[in-house]
Design an enzyme around this catalytic site. Structure first.
Site, PDB file in Angstrom:
ATOM      1  N   CYS A 146       0.814  -1.216   0.000  1.00 51.81           N
ATOM      2  CA  CYS A 146       0.000   0.000   0.000  1.00 51.81           C
ATOM      3  C   CYS A 146       0.849   1.268   0.000  1.00 51.81           C
ATOM      4  O   CYS A 146       0.376   2.325  -0.405  1.00 51.81           O
ATOM      5  CB  CYS A 146      -0.934   0.007   1.197  1.00 51.81           C
ATOM      6  SG  CYS A 146      -2.032  -1.415   1.186  1.00 51.81           S
ATOM      7  N   HIS A 204      -3.590   6.879   1.323  1.00 48.96           N
ATOM      8  CA  HIS A 204      -3.915   5.562   0.784  1.00 48.96           C
ATOM      9  C   HIS A 204      -5.323   5.196   1.246  1.00 48.96           C
ATOM     10  O   HIS A 204      -5.668   5.386   2.412  1.00 48.96           O
ATOM     11  CB  HIS A 204      -2.893   4.539   1.288  1.00 48.96           C
ATOM     12  CG  HIS A 204      -3.367   3.137   1.137  1.00 48.96           C
ATOM     13  ND1 HIS A 204      -3.724   2.619  -0.082  1.00 48.96           N
ATOM     14  CD2 HIS A 204      -3.575   2.145   2.044  1.00 48.96           C
ATOM     15  CE1 HIS A 204      -4.135   1.371   0.083  1.00 48.96           C
ATOM     16  NE2 HIS A 204      -4.047   1.062   1.359  1.00 48.96           N
ATOM     17  N   ASN A 206      -9.992  -0.946  -1.596  1.00 49.75           N
ATOM     18  CA  ASN A 206      -8.561  -0.722  -1.387  1.00 49.75           C
ATOM     19  C   ASN A 206      -7.811  -1.285  -2.600  1.00 49.75           C
ATOM     20  O   ASN A 206      -7.793  -2.502  -2.803  1.00 49.75           O
ATOM     21  CB  ASN A 206      -8.146  -1.434  -0.088  1.00 49.75           C
ATOM     22  CG  ASN A 206      -6.669  -1.310   0.208  1.00 49.75           C
ATOM     23  OD1 ASN A 206      -5.864  -0.971  -0.652  1.00 49.75           O
ATOM     24  ND2 ASN A 206      -6.296  -1.623   1.434  1.00 49.75           N
TER      25      ASN A 206
HETATM   26  N1  COA Z   1     -19.007  -9.635   6.465  1.00 46.30           N
HETATM   27  C1  COA Z   1     -19.714  -9.893   7.597  1.00 46.30           C
HETATM   28  N2  COA Z   1     -19.124 -10.179   8.770  1.00 46.30           N
HETATM   29  C2  COA Z   1     -17.784 -10.207   8.800  1.00 46.30           C
HETATM   30  C3  COA Z   1     -17.010  -9.933   7.674  1.00 46.30           C
HETATM   31  C4  COA Z   1     -17.674  -9.656   6.469  1.00 46.30           C
HETATM   32  N3  COA Z   1     -17.004  -9.389   5.331  1.00 46.30           N
HETATM   33  N4  COA Z   1     -15.708 -10.020   8.018  1.00 46.30           N
HETATM   34  C5  COA Z   1     -15.672 -10.331   9.317  1.00 46.30           C
HETATM   35  N5  COA Z   1     -16.932 -10.445   9.790  1.00 46.30           N
HETATM   36  C6  COA Z   1     -17.357 -10.764  11.153  1.00 46.30           C
HETATM   37  C7  COA Z   1     -16.279 -11.442  11.954  1.00 46.30           C
HETATM   38  O1  COA Z   1     -16.282 -12.831  11.670  1.00 46.30           O
HETATM   39  C8  COA Z   1     -16.707 -11.151  13.367  1.00 46.30           C
HETATM   40  O2  COA Z   1     -17.733 -12.019  13.725  1.00 46.30           O
HETATM   41  P1  COA Z   1     -17.823 -12.587  15.252  1.00 46.30           P
HETATM   42  O3  COA Z   1     -17.985 -11.380  16.112  1.00 46.30           O
HETATM   43  O4  COA Z   1     -19.028 -13.465  15.187  1.00 46.30           O
HETATM   44  O5  COA Z   1     -16.528 -13.300  15.481  1.00 46.30           O
HETATM   45  C9  COA Z   1     -17.317  -9.765  13.261  1.00 46.30           C
HETATM   46  O6  COA Z   1     -17.618  -9.566  11.863  1.00 46.30           O
HETATM   47  C10 COA Z   1     -16.406  -8.672  13.733  1.00 46.30           C
HETATM   48  O7  COA Z   1     -15.135  -8.885  13.184  1.00 46.30           O
HETATM   49  P2  COA Z   1     -13.934  -7.989  13.573  1.00 46.30           P
HETATM   50  O8  COA Z   1     -12.738  -8.476  12.826  1.00 46.30           O
HETATM   51  O9  COA Z   1     -13.847  -7.870  15.042  1.00 46.30           O
HETATM   52  O10 COA Z   1     -14.412  -6.596  12.977  1.00 46.30           O
HETATM   53  P3  COA Z   1     -13.718  -5.213  13.086  1.00 46.30           P
HETATM   54  O11 COA Z   1     -14.637  -4.285  13.766  1.00 46.30           O
HETATM   55  O12 COA Z   1     -12.323  -5.303  13.576  1.00 46.30           O
HETATM   56  O13 COA Z   1     -13.665  -4.781  11.553  1.00 46.30           O
HETATM   57  C11 COA Z   1     -12.163  -4.623   9.704  1.00 46.30           C
HETATM   58  C12 COA Z   1     -12.917  -5.548  10.642  1.00 46.30           C
HETATM   59  C13 COA Z   1     -11.344  -5.485   8.785  1.00 46.30           C
HETATM   60  C14 COA Z   1     -13.179  -3.825   8.881  1.00 46.30           C
HETATM   61  C15 COA Z   1     -11.320  -3.661  10.576  1.00 46.30           C
HETATM   62  O14 COA Z   1     -10.536  -4.390  11.482  1.00 46.30           O
HETATM   63  C16 COA Z   1     -10.433  -2.815   9.734  1.00 46.30           C
HETATM   64  O15 COA Z   1     -10.872  -1.938   9.043  1.00 46.30           O
HETATM   65  N6  COA Z   1      -9.105  -3.049   9.767  1.00 46.30           N
HETATM   66  C17 COA Z   1      -8.166  -2.408   8.899  1.00 46.30           C
HETATM   67  C18 COA Z   1      -8.159  -3.158   7.618  1.00 46.30           C
HETATM   68  C19 COA Z   1      -7.411  -2.513   6.519  1.00 46.30           C
HETATM   69  O16 COA Z   1      -7.579  -1.347   6.255  1.00 46.30           O
HETATM   70  N7  COA Z   1      -6.570  -3.286   5.845  1.00 46.30           N
HETATM   71  C20 COA Z   1      -5.829  -2.854   4.735  1.00 46.30           C
HETATM   72  C21 COA Z   1      -4.688  -2.035   5.204  1.00 46.30           C
HETATM   73  S1  COA Z   1      -3.709  -1.434   3.923  1.00 46.30           S
END
Ligand code: COA
Length: 331
Positions: free
Chosen positions: A114, A258, A288
């Site tokens: 990224c 980004h 992304n």
């Molecule tokens: N659709 C529906 N549910 C989903 C899902 C999807 N695509 N992906 C994960 N879940 C579920 C998980 O399984 C979890 O379920 P559970 O509570 O029953 O275990 C629940 O949603 C919450 O997951 P969690 O990982 O705790 O969510 P979060 O609030 O941390 O959000 C992201 C997840 C990925 C959106 C968040 O962590 C984030 O934005 N991180 C940065 C990611 C990023 O920008 N990456 C690229 C960097 S360059």
């Protein structure tokens, strides 16, 4: 007058196929509301079979050259940033050299995910400022869709990414215009918080059946760890590059980060204490796109009249590595 470098042309290209959150609902257990609330993404573009990241990059490069009023004959160096090259080797740079008919110019490949575009831009800036090259083509392009686990197992990653390409032409200019400062950072201790293990040179045959069965060819991420680090590193590097160029935040017209996640962009604006509209975000339509996201965003921001001659613009990136980077430009 000292020679500086500036971006003289911009362009981007995304494949025509749009994939909405509702389309993803048909192949995995996810839903539009979850994706929009957690990421701000509504749709992204995916390639059709047979298209590689070099193909997208070539299209973006053609537009950037036209925008700069340059032709292939003017280009004297190419830098291609991608995590998703067409082949293991050689890199995409030589494919662009051949496709655009760039003679035998050098072609460098950058793999900083990224942050790849800002890393590549810093190299272009250094080469131009030292007087070695006069027209450097910098490309960031990705095809993420073919490497995602588009099933419920991979939903945490799969809903985030899209395909696309952006490009910039970098040429000499006279101060005070141009690229004023940049900073590059990495923290490999956290490499496995966002990574893709296979194919791997540590494995005979590069990828084993066991690896494929376990899904180790797909990217893996600790989303919370990424979020926490991104929201710290973005403001940090923005302050660092502004201090290096001798500016303050209130002099900045627009921050072009980004596009990782709308919530990250909003958190960065809040931590910096700047109005949300001063942090450009277009993730809702592209997802992304990794190394492509900043040049796509910058091209769109300029097209919307948000980047004009004389404006102070800050680019900032964070992603796999972890690697992060920032850059200040007087447009
Ligand atoms: N659709 C529906 N549910 C989903 C899902 C999807 N695509 N992906 C994960 N879940 C579920 C998980 O399984 C979890 O379920 P559970 O509570 O029953 O275990 C629940 O949603 C919450 O997951 P969690 O990982 O705790 O969510 P979060 O609030 O941390 O959000 C992201 C997840 C990925 C959106 C968040 O962590 C984030 O934005 N991180 C940065 C990611 C990023 O920008 N990456 C690229 C960097 S360059």
């Amino acid at each position: 007058m000292p020679i500086q470098s500036r971006i003289t042309g911009l362009g981007f290209h995304v494949p025509p196929r749009t994939v909405t959150n509702h389309d993803l609902e048909k192949v995995m257990d996810t839903n539009d509301a979850w994706i929009v609330e957690r990421t701000g993404i509504r749709e992204r573009h995916f390639v059709d079979p047979g298209t590689g990241s070099s193909d997208l990059g070539v299209e973006a490069a053609r537009k950037a050259l036209a925008d700069a009023g340059r032709t292939s004959a003017d280009v004297d160096f190419v830098i291609f940033a991608t995590t998703t090259p067409d082949w293991m080797f050689p890199g995409n740079g030589v494919i662009v050299q051949q496709q655009l008919g760039l003679g035998t110019v050098g072609a460098l490949d950058v793999r900083n995910a990224c942050s790849g575009f800002v890393y590549a831009l810093s190299v272009a800036d250094a080469f131009v400022r030292m007087g070695r090259y006069r027209c450097v083509l910098v490309i960031g392009a990705e095809v993420q869709s073919t490497g995602l686990d588009l099933t419920t197992r991979g939903r945490d990653m799969a809903v985030l990414f899209g395909d696309g390409a952006g490009a910039a032409v970098v040429e000499p200019c006279e101060a005070p215009r141009g690229i004023l400062s940049w900073a590059l950072h990495s923290e490999g201790a956290l490499a496995k918080e966002l990574w893709c293990e296979a194919p791997s040179s540590r494995e005979a045959g590069r990828v084993t059946h066991e690896m494929l069965d376990a899904g180790r060819q797909f990217p893996q991420m600790n989303g919370r760890q990424v979020f926490k680090n991104a929201t710290t590193r973005f403001p940090e590097v923005i302050h660092e590059v502004l201090a290096a160029s001798g500016h303050t935040l209130d002099q900045v017209k627009l921050i072009v980060p980004h596009q990782a996640n709308r919530r990250i962009g909003d958190a960065v604006a809040e931590r910096l204490g700047v109005a949300p509209e001063r942090v450009f975000q277009n993730i809702e339509r592209y997802g992304n796109t990794t190394a492509a996201s900043i040049p796509i965003a910058l091209t769109e921001a300029r097209a919307q009249g948000l980047v004009n001659d004389g404006d102070l613009i800050v680019l900032a990136a964070f992603g796999a590595g972890f690697a992060w980077a920032g850059c200040v430009i007087r447009w």
